[in-house]
Motif scaffolding. Structure first.
Motif, short mmCIF file in Angstrom:
data_model
loop_
_atom_site.label_atom_id
_atom_site.label_comp_id
_atom_site.label_asym_id
_atom_site.label_seq_id
_atom_site.Cartn_x
_atom_site.Cartn_y
_atom_site.Cartn_z
N ARG A 40 35.92 36.48 41.86
CA ARG A 40 34.88 37.36 41.33
C ARG A 40 35.14 38.79 41.82
NH1 ARG A 40 30.08 37.18 42.99
NH2 ARG A 40 30.52 36.08 44.92
N SER A 41 34.89 39.74 40.94
CA SER A 41 35.11 41.14 41.30
C SER A 41 33.79 41.89 41.34
CB SER A 41 36.07 41.80 40.30
OG SER A 41 35.50 41.78 38.99
N GLY A 42 33.80 43.02 42.00
CA GLY A 42 32.60 43.85 42.08
C GLY A 42 32.96 45.21 42.67
N HIS A 43 31.96 45.88 43.18
CA HIS A 43 32.17 47.21 43.77
C HIS A 43 31.39 47.32 45.07
CE1 HIS A 43 33.16 47.84 39.50
NE2 HIS A 43 34.03 48.73 39.96
N SER A 55 36.20 39.83 51.70
CA SER A 55 36.55 40.41 50.42
C SER A 55 37.84 41.20 50.59
CB SER A 55 35.41 41.32 49.94
OG SER A 55 35.67 41.86 48.68
N SER A 108 36.76 49.07 44.18
CA SER A 108 36.78 47.73 43.57
C SER A 108 37.05 46.70 44.66
CB SER A 108 37.88 47.64 42.52
OG SER A 108 37.64 48.53 41.45
N PHE A 149 35.90 39.22 45.77
CA PHE A 149 35.17 38.43 46.76
C PHE A 149 35.93 37.14 47.06
CE2 PHE A 149 31.96 40.87 44.37
CZ PHE A 149 31.42 41.59 45.42
#
Length: 397
Positions: free
Chosen positions: A323-326, A376, A393, A396
């Motif tokens: 999963r990706s995020g910021h 992460s 960016s 996780f």
């Protein structure tokens, strides 16, 4: 040298899916569904009360306090299956079916009961404190999709719809082969110039977390003939083989020569990535072979980027990638000049509710102790420097 995206695509197009099997529901956690799960009934299956109180006709309570005759009781598992009329009320418990004719429930705290008469001290409105039939889900609706990974939270829903067993993907068998004359088994005390085999247990644990079935093979030393034989042995019983070590260009880096001896086709052998530049991907028939660097952090990062998606894709997962995020950086970070850089970080939130990435204290791709706290990976494009306070960016773990 190819990009991470190009490497990922090269793996994806050569990854087949495995078969499926039926498992008892209790044994399905962590496995990937190979069928849709649909509701076989409305939920709730009837109009039910949200709380203890009295089922009423809302219009009867308009001029509260209102005195109503108690004509029955509805409890969970034992409903009152008659039709209620104006001027009547039915004592009702949380989760019990709403009697015919009633259109509201007044909670018990706003009532008083004496000699078969209930006084409703506050008026109520139609639909108050009722959960209506099918409001959660309707019969025939899809609850979970093929390709979702079963979690503990999903078990109650599947059980409620009669799924005593479920169809899930077969677990791919992952062979793990550590190489290097300097490596000794974990249970042994290293001699001079030796280190323990830390990569194989780590890769086995990561494979297990992906739903695969890991099998560790005997260590292979830096001898081409013996290494070739060990790889051939591991491939006989593995769907996927992970070889760790021996993938660079030194005199004793023999993984690629051994693979060529066996007729494997090397699809890539160098990725624009830090850590993990010398990662190798090869195929032999339908078998996937990953040559991961010997440095533990490089092995962990390349597993997450390349092996993990392949194992989950084999099982038909809808979400094979991390999963990706910021997150907001707590300190500056810098990428290598010509390679995208993946830096381990821990995560926290500040007093504004923002997700904060805190780079771990580590000394490079061999520092598995520093990496062990990582939650992460911050992704920094080649040649870039990001400052504290910049939004980065993250992937996780």
């Amino acid at each position: 040298m190819i990009t991470v995206t190009e490497a990922t695509m090269a793996i994806q197009v050569r990854t087949r899916t495995v078969g499926s099997e039926k498992l008892p529901l209790r044994e399905s956690v962590g496995r990937v569904l190979s069928e849709d799960i649909t509701a076989d009934t409305d939920l709730p299956p009837f109009d039910r009360s949200q709380m203890d109180g009295y089922a009423v006709i809302a219009e009867d309570t308009r001029s509260a306090p209102a005195r109503l005759k108690i004509v029955g009781e509805s409890s969970a598992g034992h409903g009152w299956h008659h039709e209620m009329k104006s001027g009547e009320a039915v004592r009702i418990m949380t989760g019990a079916p709403l009697p015919l004719g009633a259109n509201a429930v007044q909670k018990i705290e706003l009532t008083g009961e004496t000699d078969g008469i209930v006084t409703i001290n506050e008026s109520t409105k139609p639909a108050a404190n009722i959960v209506f039939r099918g409001s959660e889900i309707k019969a025939g609706d899809r609850v979970f999709s093929k390709g979702e990974r079963v979690t503990e939270q999903m078990i109650a829903s599947m059980a409620a719809f009669g799924c005593s067993s479920v169809s899930v993907s077969v677990r791919p068998i992952v062979g793990i082969l550590a190489t290097g004359s300097e490596i000794v088994p974990v249970e042994e005390t290293p001699g001079i110039d030796q280190i323990r085999n830390s990569n194989a247990p780590m890769l086995a644990a990561l494979s297990l977390r992906c739903g695969a079935l890991p099998r560790e093979f005997r260590l292979a030393d830096d001898d081409l003939e013996r290494l070739t034989g060990r790889i051939a042995e591991a491939l006989e019983t593995s769907d996927v083989l992970i070889i760790t070590g021996g993938v660079s260009v030194g005199k004793y880096d023999l993984t690629k020569p051994a693979l060529r001896c066996l007729g494997a086709e090397i699809r890539f052998e160098k990725v624009s990535l830090k850590p993990g530049k010398p990662a190798v991907f090869a195929t032999l028939g339908e078998k996937l072979i990953f040559g991961l660097p010997g440095n533990p952090v490089s092995a962990a990062v390349t597993f997450e980027l390349f092996v993990r998606p392949a194992l989950l894709q084999m099982q038909g997962s809808l979400q094979p990638h991390l999963r990706s995020g910021h997150a907001v950086l707590a300190t500056p970070v810098k990428a290598a000049k010509e390679r995208d850089t993946y830096l381990p970080v821990t995560l926290s939130t500040d007093n504004k509710g923002r997700l904060i990435a805190n780079p771990t204290r580590w000394q490079g791709s061999s520092d598995f102790v520093g990496y062990s706290r990582a939650e992460s990976l911050v992704v920094v494009e080649a040649g870039r420097r990001l400052e504290a306070g910049d939004v980065a960016s993250v992937l996780f773990l």
